[in-house]
Each structure stands twice: as C-alpha cells, then as structure tokens.
Design an enzyme around this catalytic site. Structure first.
Site, PDB file in Angstrom:
ATOM      1  N   HIS A 134      48.654  56.413   6.454  1.00 61.84           N
ATOM      2  CA  HIS A 134      49.616  55.452   5.935  1.00 61.84           C
ATOM      3  C   HIS A 134      49.961  55.716   4.472  1.00 61.84           C
ATOM      4  CE1 HIS A 134      51.491  51.434   5.891  1.00 61.84           C
ATOM      5  NE2 HIS A 134      51.003  51.326   4.676  1.00 61.84           N
TER       6      HIS A 134
ATOM      7  N   HIS B 131      56.058  47.744   9.849  1.00 60.46           N
ATOM      8  CA  HIS B 131      54.853  46.916   9.829  1.00 60.46           C
ATOM      9  C   HIS B 131      54.408  46.726  11.270  1.00 60.46           C
ATOM     10  CE1 HIS B 131      52.832  44.228   6.639  1.00 60.46           C
ATOM     11  NE2 HIS B 131      52.707  45.491   6.354  1.00 60.46           N
TER      12      HIS B 131
END
Lengths: 727, 231
Positions: free
Chosen positions: A34, A82
């Site tokens: 990430h 998300h």
C-alpha cells in the site's frame, strides 16, 4: 502483514543489528504494498505522465495541471481506493476514503471543489451485498455532505464477484492559484507539526491490512479508521486559510502508515532526516510508542510552516479550535529517529525505509483465457422484451438512489449534475464562464476478459464522457484494482492492465499524472475479485453555458456519430443471456480524437440539444437512458447504423467504442453533416425525438414499441430502488 | 443629498458552515450590494443591513441540526438583529438555526425516510411579503435544488401559522414529509425568512441544467432592491 523472511534478512543485513519492535512496525508499514508500491513501481513507470501543462506529476499526494494558458489557476486531483476497509466496515471504510482523498488534494494547498466515486458493488439480490452497498453510499454521503465537497459524478458497477469484497475508488479535484501550490520542500531545523485529530488506536496497521487478502474472522475491525467529517471540514478551512496567507512550506496527509510514513516520506523527498518525540503528540488514549508510530487515526496532517510563520499558523488553528502538537524537527543526517520518554526507539536510515527490496513478481496468463465468444441468436420477436430486460439491469438502470444521497450542488459550481450529462461540469466562477469537466469509468467485464484492452477502454470511455459534454480532455489519474501479486496468474491481470493503460494514454495523448494501486483484492479462499482499472479524466471547458447534457428536448433529429461493428464480446447483452466470453470491443483512439474535436465545435456552435455516448448495453441502452431521464419519446431505425455485417441484435446492443448519439435541431443538421465530413467522422441519421413512445424499427418494420412511461418505470424503479426497499 | 452608503450583507459562518462562498457571490453579483463572510465570533449585528445564515453543518449538526449554533454568542446577536427589524435569511442549516432559536416557529426533523435527498424541486411562494420576497408574486412557482437530511418541517397547527406569514410550499412531491408541504416560512413581517431549498445554487443560469429554471435569483434580486429602496 509481517515482513517476509527475505525482507527481514535484508533489513538486518543493512543495519548490521537486530531491529526494535518499533522499527519493525515502521518497516512493516512503509514496506507494505500500500505504501511502497514495491510490486508496481517498475511497471507504473510505463505510464506517460508528461505534457507542457503538467505542474506536478506522479510522486506527491496529488497531481496538478494548468487548465488555461492565460490564467494562473491549477487543477489538483487524485484518485484512491478504500477497498479493504469498505469490505469490513462499509460505512466507515467508504467515509474515510473520502476524507483521505480530500486531504491529499489539500496537501498541495488546493481548495477541494468536487468528488467522484467509482463503486463496484455486488448483486442487489444478495442481502450482504445489499447491506454493503447501502452502507458504502451512506458513508460517502455523510462524509462528503458534511465537509461541503460535492460528489458530482460517479460510476457504478454490479457483479457477483463483489458480493463480499466491493471496490470503492474515490477521486477529488481541487483548485489553487499557481503560486499557492505548497512546495513540499523542507530543510533541516524545520519543525514537524501534527494538526487535527488526537491519535488513537483506530486504524492500527491499516496499510499492512490492505496489503494482504482478507481473512474470514473479525480481527480486522481494529484496522478500520473512523471518520470525523466535522473536524475534516475545520482542517480544510484552516489549511486553506494558512495557504492563502502563504504560511506553509509543506503539508502532508497522515494516511496509510500513519505518522511514521508521513514523516519518512517527507524527509526522503527533501533528502533530509527527521527526529520525532512520540510522547509530544496529542493522544486520545494511552498508547504504546509502536502504536503512535503507525496508528492511522483520521483527520490528521503534518504541516511545516515557513520560517517566522509559526505564530500566525497557530492563531489559525486556535481560531478553528483544532488541536496540534510540535513533535520534532528535520535534521541533516538522513536518519529517522523516534524517541519515547527520552528513550530512542527507532533509528533507521531514511533510504532503507523508503526502498524496500523489490520482490520478484512472476506473471503468467491463465490457461484457456478468455472463454470464447458463444454463438448466439435472438429472434426479432423478442426485441421488446430484451430491451426492457437490458435497461432494468443494475449496471444500466438509473443510479438515482445513489447520487441523490450525495450533495452534488454544494459550492454552487455544479453545471451538470449526475443524471443530466455524461460527465460532471464544474463552473470556475473566478474565471468568468470557464469550467472543468470530470468523469470516472472502469468496466471489470472487459478487464477480466482482456486486461490490456479493458484498462485501455476505461481511459477511452472516461475520455469520451468528458468530450461528449463539450470539454477538452487534458489528463488522467488511474486506480488499478487487482488481485494477489504473489500469484502469477493474478499478477498477470495487473501487469497487462498497466500496459494497456500506458498504450492508450499515448494514443490519446493524455498524460497519466498520478494514481493508486490496490492489490490483494482476494478472498480468504484465494479467489481474486474481478480486476478493474478505474480512470478519472479531467478536461477544460471554455464556456460552461454551452455544456451538452443528455436530456432530450423532443423536437430534434437523432444522429449517430461513429461506425458500428458486431462487437458483443463481454457485452451487457451476453451477460443477460448468461454468457461470459469473447473479446471486449476494439479501442478506437484515432476516431475518439476526431470526435473529441468535433464535439467541442458542436457545443460551441450549439448544433445539438443533447449528447450521450454509447457504452454498456450499446445503442439501445444509450437512447433508452436519454428517453427515460427526459420523459420524451424517440423513434429509431436500426438498419440506419451503417453496419452491413451486423445482425439486428448486434446493431442494437454492440458495444463498439467511439460512438456518440446527438439530438440535433433539424435546421442545424446540414451544418453538422458538413462538419462531420470535414472532420472525417461517420454520421448516420437514426430517427427523431418526440411523442411518448420509444419505437425501434428496422426499415419499415416496427420491432418494438414501448411507452415512455414504461421505459421510465423500468429504468428508475425496477432495479436498485426496489431492492433497497427490501431491508 | 447625504452620503450614499452601499448596503452591507453579512453571511454568517459557523464552524462547519459550507455554503458561505457561493452565497456571498450571489449577493454581490445579483443583489449588487456589499457582502462579506463573517466568522461567528466577530459578528455584530449593528454593522450590517441584512444577515444570511447559509447552509452547511454548523458544529457538525451534533445533537440536532442548528442546535449548537443556536447557543452561540452570534445567535444572541441574531435575536437582537431580529428585534430591530434587520432582514435575516436562513438557508437550509440556516433555517434550522432560526427554528432552534425560536425566531421562526416549529421544528425541523429528520426526513421521513431517514435518507439525505439532493435534487431539484418546484416550490410555490405563498403570501409573499418582506424584503426577501418583494419581487415575488403570490402563487409564483420557482425551481431550486434541495440537499438535506433534516428538512422535515413540523408544527402542530401548520394551517394557523401560515395565515399571516409568507411561506413556501413543495409542489408535486414532498421530499421529506414536511407538514403541509412546508419548504420555507417567514416571520409575519417577512423580515425573517427560512427555507430548505438553496437559492444560491439556482441564482445563475449556468447553475441550472435543462429543463430547470433559476428560481433562486428572485431572493437575491429582492433583497438588493429592498436594501436600496426599502420594503
């Protein structure tokens, strides 16, 4: 996800010693997929990102382009996913996705003016998927509405693959004067200030959680961040006031990886080191030093004031009643040091933290992929039935239940809200009648069948939607959502999507100025969700009063621009018949560019009442959408689309790219024809608008006649509106 | 001739207010009077000829929309302003503040279906009077967008309160379950007016997609005229 054995050995070898618990946590966060993009960095370099008007390219929290040569206003934008949080806690997961992307735009000093969302949701018949969908939309609505940034456009998809793991991609655009853009350069001696929310235990290790497949259990709830939109709104106002007063040299969101990542990335970008005192940070509860380092509590930003501006900055924070702490300073020595109550708990070279060893990722095309195009035939008598079924598909039917929960109008800038046109148009009232257009697109059916073409078509479609309203597409940001990079057959989809995107970006001459990669979209059982690339395209508008929407006037000629081919691979029609297979339609960038030029003249000279692109569901879906949302009838002749080799259902439902439907005042038709010929754009007369029937003919034969009221009802009421009433 | 003073309109900003910029813009461009965003702590009613409380989520709408703002010092100033006949317009959250303050009767509660609604609506202006509606005709129908989660107007005797007052009524559909389809309501003089729809989002032609019309202009044109010539 803990560090791999190789990564740990590498760190120990570089340091020549063992790591502390705190150091391990810092590396785990920063070396997560990430934060580090370790599996994608190399590939992402393929994407072209240059153009003369690019002010800030990839690498910072958001990108910036100059919209007009003669004004010093820049557009700042980014898109981010998300996905993992939204699967576990859809309300907070989606809400904090909005919060994060807004802070990214704020990090460059820009005022956020609009949001877009791309949602890949499950089957509305599945109760869990329905719950996820409802909560995701409510989360975006509650957060976006409260911070006063309108959600102006979006893209919604539905498929079984997303029943448990939806994808939530949110984009934000902002504006700033060129000289307001925060430089983002810090020097040794500059203080490190954290402003906003008090740090707590929420969102612990969110980044490492987002960098592995989801598990079945509930242990992941601790990794979910909880949003406070009121505080975010105060942060927006305070940071903007500080920017307008030229008080800041650097602003950065405390996002994935929390404090440690924000400090380390800031230091790395300026080639300096940093020392922080963890016990100086304002906390919500008693925390261990390791928790302070990596907590992902929301609504926090790292700010660095210009010299002698600290007092003024603090006065602004006090005015808005926002908490802040000065927790350390930047140093010369390129080390990241963290102290807790006088004890040194982290001492790592910045270089090491931001450069994880690049893992070897193998890519392998799955065998026998894609499934072949099935042989289909649909009797003409079924036309009416198929048309109604098609427009009731959740992928085509109205998305009103979503966008009417979003405050699309706050700011007073929205020219073309959702449900009125192919892309949103935002009025830049500070520049007279100028504006900006924005749209986001992505078709997982295409990317699943052929990731290269599918990703290319995502950019092509967003590009098309932006020019259809009369805007000039200028730049894109992408969000690649894919599976587990450690598995060659899943990594292949990722790698081909990036290549396809790079190819089309060059063809369309659209720089990809930033983006986000979401990997590990895989269930606990190892199934990859349908991979998809979402692309947000922005464009400029010289006169927003000439914007083209898709609502029909009911007194014009229907015209189709662009050729039709029998391209039903990966189409909505095939899905309706229960098939998945074939190749997605061919990208047609050369024609798109001509259409883009043509549509700007059409808008400028007011040659059309309405314009709508042809996409999922083909020509019939496109016209039915126009009919349904304007309550106006239309009559079209399928034999006039100019496709000799097409069977009737191919002419009707083919998803051939580079096509636009126009409603043209009859007195302007000749001028349009001339213009199309001059620009080498094929033009076909489809029929006319008016009355209260949607009629489809083939030559003189009427194949389907549906009352407008029925089209409206099916388009608006049979899909989500009905399903959402169930629970 | 005395000195000519340009009338001045305050657009009040609380923490969480988010429609102040477009509201100020509409006042400047359409009402053609001076307008400033005024931070709630700095608001003194005597400095202004009219006040607008714009939309948003003041104090995050904690407790109830408009509640906390109605406890603020600025709200005591608003009550004094009202006593002195200063025109006050509350839009959306501003309407909620006026109701919480008791400057307008009734209550605004959560939409009947519990869902936030943002869409264009048609409203009818009934019994127009006062500075915000001098240009309106009785029964005039205008279009504006709404965007709220707590816009359901309630009063036990709605038909009694609208006898004397100017009021605004949803036409066609009642989006939030308001009693008597009340979308907005004034004081009996019309000097105070509150409404849920957003006139500042329908004040310019470019804010209005086909087939709608710019129904918000009326309010800004009216107050401009009223402040220059009286009402």
């Amino acid at each position: 996800m803990p560090l791999s054995r190789d990564e740990l050995e590498y760190a120990v070898q570089v340091l020549g010693r063992k790591l502390s618990v705190e150091e391990l946590a810092v590396l785990e966060a920063e070396w997560s997929e990430h934060c580090s993009y370790k599996s994608s960095r190399r590939l992402l370099k393929l994407l072209p990102s240059n153009a003369p008007y690019v002010v800030v390219g990839p690498g910072r929290d958001a990108a910036a382009i100059r919209l007009f040569d003669d004004v010093d206003l820049v557009l700042v934008f980014r898109i981010e996913s998300h996905n993992h949080p939204s699967a576990v806690d859809p309300y907070n997961g989606a809400a904090t996705g909005v919060g994060g992307i807004v802070r990214d735009v704020l990090s460059l000093g820009a005022k956020p003016i609009a949001l877009v969302d791309a949602l890949f949701l499950g089957d509305p018949n599945d109760s869990h998927a329905r719950w996820l969908a409802k909560e995701i939309v409510r989360g975006i609505s509650d957060y976006g509405n409260r911070i006063g940034v309108p959600v102006v456009a979006g893209h919604t998809w539905h498929g079984n693959a997303y029943n448990r793991q939806p994808l939530v991609n949110v984009g934000c655009i902002g504006i700033a004067k060129l000289n307001e853009i925060v430089e983002g350069f810090v020097e040794p001696g500059d203080p490190i200030i954290v402003v906003g929310n008090a740090t707590g235990r929420d969102g612990l290790q969110g980044s490492s959680f987002a960098s592995k497949p989801l598990s079945d259990g509930n242990e992941e709830l601790a990794a979910i961040q909880v949003g406070n939109p009121f505080l975010e709104k105060l942060l927006i106002d305070a940071i903007r006031e500080a920017v307008e007063n030229r008080l800041l040299k650097h602003v950065k969101d405390l996002g994935g990886g929390g404090l440690a990542t924000a400090v380390v990335e800031t230091a790395a970008a300026s080639g300096v080191g940093a020392t922080v005192y963890l016990d100086k940070l304002h906390l919500r509860e008693k925390l261990e030093p390791v928790e302070i380092l990596v907590s992902e509590s929301q609504e926090r930003m790292l700010v660095v004031p210009k010299r002698n501006c600290l007092d003024k900055l603090i006065a602004i924070f006090d005015k808005y009643g926002i908490e802040y702490s000065t927790i350390g300073y930047f140093t010369e020595d390129k080390l990241f040091r963290a102290y807790f109550k006088g004890k040194l708990v982290v001492e790592l070279p910045i270089e090491l933290v931001v450069n994880p060893p690049e893992p070897k990722r193998a890519s392998e095309k799955p065998r026998d992929w894609p499934p072949p195009m099935p042989d289909i035939d649909i009797p003409l008598e079924k036309a009416g039935e198929v048309i109604l079924k098609l427009i009731s598909s959740p992928r085509i039917a109205s998305k009103r239940w979503i966008y009417e929960q979003y405050d699309w109008g706050v700011g007073g800038r929205t020219v073309l809200p959702p449900g009125y046109g192919d892309a949103a148009v935002i009025w830049l009232r500070e520049l007279g009648l100028r504006g900006v257009a924005v749209k986001v697109d992505g078709n997982p059916r295409y990317t699943k069948l052929d990731p290269y073409i599918g990703a290319a078509l995502a950019l092509e479609e967003a590009y098309r939607n932006v020019y259809v309203v009369g805007a000039e597409p200028l730049a894109a940001v992408d969000n690649v959502n894919a599976g587990n990079p450690e598995k060659p057959e899943q990594y292949w989809f990722f790698h081909r999507m990036v290549e396809g995107l790079a190819w089309i970006a060059r063809e369309l001459e659209i720089p990809v100025v930033g983006g986000n990669v979401s990997l590990y979209n895989e269930s606990a059982h190892g199934t990859m969700v349908d991979p998809v690339t979402t692309v947000m395209v922005v464009g400029r508008v010289f006169d927003v009063s000439k914007t083209l929407g898709y609502r029909l006037r009911g007194k014009g000629v229907l015209v189709l621009l662009g050729d039709t081919y029998p391209e039903l691979g990966g189409s909505e029609l095939l899905a309706l018949l229960g098939f998945e297979g074939g190749s997605p339609p061919k990208p047609r960038p050369a024609l798109e560019k001509k259409l883009s030029k043509l549509l700007r003249v059409v808008a400028e000279k007011r040659l059309a009442y309405a314009a709508h692109d042809v996409g999922v569901g083909g020509l019939i879906a496109s016209i039915a959408e126009m009919v349904a949302c304007s309550g106006v009838g239309a009559t079209i002749d399928l034999s006039s689309v100019g496709c000799r080799e097409c069977r009737w259902f191919e002419a009707a439902f083919s998803e051939t790219q580079a096509r636009v439907v126009l409603e043209v005042p009859s007195e302007k038709l000749d001028e349009l024809k001339l213009l199309a010929r001059k620009n080498n754009v094929p033009l076909y007369l489809l029929g006319y608008t008016g009355g209260d029937i949607f009629e489809v003919r083939i030559g003189n034969r009427i194949v389907s006649k549906i009352p407008v009221e029925k089209v409206y009802e099916v388009y608006e009421k049979t899909s989500w509106e009905k399903f959402m009433g169930v629970d | 001739m005395g000195e000519y003073f340009m009338p001045r309109v305050a657009v009040l900003k609380f923490p969480g207010t988010n429609c102040e910029e477009e509201t100020v813009y509409a006042v400047r461009e359409i009402s053609r009077v001076e307008a400033e965003i005024v931070w709630h702590e700095e608001f003194k009613w005597r400095m202004w000829d009219a006040v607008i409380i714009p939309g948003g989520f003041s104090y995050g709408d904690y407790g109830r929309a408009g509640l906390i703002a109605s406890w603020s010092r600025a709200s005591r100033e608003l009550v004094e302003a009202a006593d002195n006949g200063i025109p006050i317009l509350g839009i959306c959250n501003g309407f909620q503040v006026l109701v919480e303050l008791g400057l307008l009767p009734g209550a605004l509660t959560v939409n009947i279906d519990g869902v936030f609604h943002a869409k264009w609506v048609k409203v009818r202006i009934n019994n127009p009077k006062g500075p915000w509606l001098v240009l309106a005709e009785n029964g005039q129908i205008v279009e504006m967008p709404i965007a709220h989660g707590e816009g359901r107007y309630y009063h036990p005797e709605p038909h009694k309160i609208v006898v004397e007052r100017p009021w605004i009524e949803y036409i066609g559909c009642n989006p939030n379950g308001s009693v008597a389809s009340i979308a907005g309501l004034g004081s009996s003089s019309g000097e105070i007016l509150g409404l849920m729809p957003h006139p500042e989002r329908a004040a310019f032609d470019v804010q209005v997609p086909y087939p709608h019309t710019a129904g918000g202009k009326l309010f800004f044109e009216s107050i401009g005229l009223s402040l220059r010539r009286g009402w």
